[in-house]
Design a protein around this motif. Structure first.
Motif, short mmCIF file in Angstrom:
data_model
loop_
_atom_site.label_atom_id
_atom_site.label_comp_id
_atom_site.label_asym_id
_atom_site.label_seq_id
_atom_site.Cartn_x
_atom_site.Cartn_y
_atom_site.Cartn_z
N SER A 62 -16.39 -3.61 33.41
CA SER A 62 -16.78 -4.70 32.48
C SER A 62 -17.59 -4.35 31.23
CB SER A 62 -17.16 -5.95 33.35
OG SER A 62 -18.27 -5.38 33.95
N GLY A 63 -18.46 -3.41 31.70
CA GLY A 63 -19.43 -2.71 30.95
C GLY A 63 -18.93 -1.54 30.16
N LYS A 64 -17.74 -1.18 30.23
CA LYS A 64 -17.23 -0.20 29.46
C LYS A 64 -17.76 0.91 29.72
CE LYS A 64 -14.95 -3.24 27.38
NZ LYS A 64 -13.86 -4.12 28.35
N GLY A 65 -18.04 1.35 30.85
CA GLY A 65 -19.01 2.43 31.49
C GLY A 65 -18.18 3.54 31.99
N TYR A 66 -16.93 3.22 32.78
CA TYR A 66 -16.19 4.02 33.29
C TYR A 66 -14.77 3.39 33.40
CZ TYR A 66 -16.18 0.91 37.63
OH TYR A 66 -16.05 0.04 38.23
N VAL A 67 -13.75 4.30 33.73
CA VAL A 67 -12.23 3.98 33.86
C VAL A 67 -11.92 4.63 35.18
CG1 VAL A 67 -11.36 6.03 32.66
CG2 VAL A 67 -10.01 3.79 33.01
N ALA A 68 -11.23 3.56 35.92
CA ALA A 68 -10.57 4.28 37.19
C ALA A 68 -9.16 3.84 37.39
CB ALA A 68 -11.46 3.99 38.43
N VAL A 69 -8.49 4.80 38.24
CA VAL A 69 -7.17 4.70 38.53
C VAL A 69 -7.30 4.25 39.88
CG1 VAL A 69 -4.82 5.58 38.61
CG2 VAL A 69 -6.16 6.13 36.69
N ARG A 70 -6.50 3.26 40.46
CA ARG A 70 -6.47 2.99 41.64
C ARG A 70 -5.26 1.87 41.82
NH1 ARG A 70 -11.76 -0.19 40.68
NH2 ARG A 70 -11.09 -1.82 39.39
N ALA A 71 -4.83 1.69 43.20
CA ALA A 71 -3.78 0.92 43.65
C ALA A 71 -4.07 -0.53 43.15
CB ALA A 71 -3.46 0.78 44.99
N LYS A 72 -2.98 -1.31 42.69
CA LYS A 72 -3.33 -2.52 42.11
C LYS A 72 -3.65 -3.46 43.43
CE LYS A 72 0.40 -2.39 38.76
NZ LYS A 72 1.79 -2.92 38.35
N LYS A 73 -4.43 -4.38 43.20
CA LYS A 73 -4.94 -5.40 44.05
C LYS A 73 -3.73 -6.36 44.56
CE LYS A 73 -9.78 -4.84 43.00
NZ LYS A 73 -10.92 -5.64 42.70
N GLU A 74 -3.88 -6.86 45.86
CA GLU A 74 -2.95 -8.02 46.22
C GLU A 74 -1.35 -7.37 45.84
OE1 GLU A 74 -4.00 -10.70 47.41
OE2 GLU A 74 -6.00 -10.01 47.19
N THR A 75 -1.10 -6.11 46.00
CA THR A 75 0.22 -5.53 46.07
C THR A 75 0.49 -4.86 47.17
OG1 THR A 75 -0.05 -5.15 43.76
CG2 THR A 75 1.73 -3.90 44.57
N TRP A 76 1.79 -5.21 47.86
CA TRP A 76 2.48 -4.87 49.12
C TRP A 76 3.44 -4.02 49.06
CZ3 TRP A 76 -0.70 -5.91 53.24
CH2 TRP A 76 -1.76 -6.79 53.04
N LEU A 77 3.71 -3.08 49.90
CA LEU A 77 4.79 -2.07 49.70
C LEU A 77 5.45 -1.93 51.18
CD1 LEU A 77 3.25 0.86 47.48
CD2 LEU A 77 4.90 -1.12 46.88
N ASP A 78 6.54 -2.66 51.38
CA ASP A 78 7.04 -2.72 52.76
C ASP A 78 5.88 -3.12 53.90
OD1 ASP A 78 9.35 -1.72 51.95
OD2 ASP A 78 8.96 0.44 52.15
N GLY A 79 5.13 -4.27 53.67
CA GLY A 79 4.38 -4.84 54.58
C GLY A 79 3.08 -4.07 54.34
N ALA A 80 2.75 -3.19 53.83
CA ALA A 80 1.29 -2.47 53.90
C ALA A 80 0.79 -2.72 52.68
CB ALA A 80 1.23 -1.23 54.17
N ALA A 81 -0.51 -2.97 52.34
CA ALA A 81 -1.18 -2.76 51.03
C ALA A 81 -0.91 -1.70 50.33
CB ALA A 81 -2.50 -3.13 51.23
#
Length: 148
Positions: A62-81
């Protein structure tokens, strides 16, 4: 009483007052571009059918101080987050040798699956170069703002 006027001082002061916003805009643009690049690189390293790669996103702080790549929140793949699955791919995971896996059509041979380290490799290799490029782009935006 005498008064002294310095020509152009008002323009310089106005330019300096605009600088914080110009820097914020430049950082936001840089981090969006970096995020898109890093996301694509991580997705390519994940490989596979694209389900796990498609569950990745980049997030600019939000402060435009960094960028991160990560898994999407609230996303499930075959029953696992998605984060759980991504973590297992990144760092590797244990498995039971001798167990039959129908999807593979074979029994497991090793007790551990090695990690792909897609986040670590991308960050270490591309990070320094991208940081230098980002600094140059922000510097250029600041100079353009001062020249207005």
């Amino acid at each position: 009483m005498q008064s002294v006027e310095i020509h152009g001082l008002r323009q310089v002061q106005e330019a300096f007052e605009r600088l914080p916003e110009a820097v914020r805009r430049a950082k936001a643009e840089v981090f969006e571009a970096v995020g898109e690049y890093l996301l694509e690189d991580v997705q390519n390293r994940i490989g596979g059918s694209g389900r796990v790669a498609g569950a990745q996103e980049y997030q600019v702080s939000s402060g435009k101080g960094y960028v991160a790549v990560r898994a999407k929140k609230e996303t499930w793949l075959d029953g696992a987050a998605a984060g759980y699955v991504t973590n297992a791919l990144e760092n590797g995971h244990a498995q039971t040798p001798g167990r039959y896996v129908p999807a593979l059509g074979a029994r497991l041979r090793r007790d551990r699956v090695p990690g792909k380290y897609m986040y670590q490799i991308t960050g270490r290799r591309e990070g320094p170069r991208m940081a230098e490029e980002a600094a140059r782009r922000i510097e250029k935006a600041v100079l353009q703002e001062l020249e207005k």
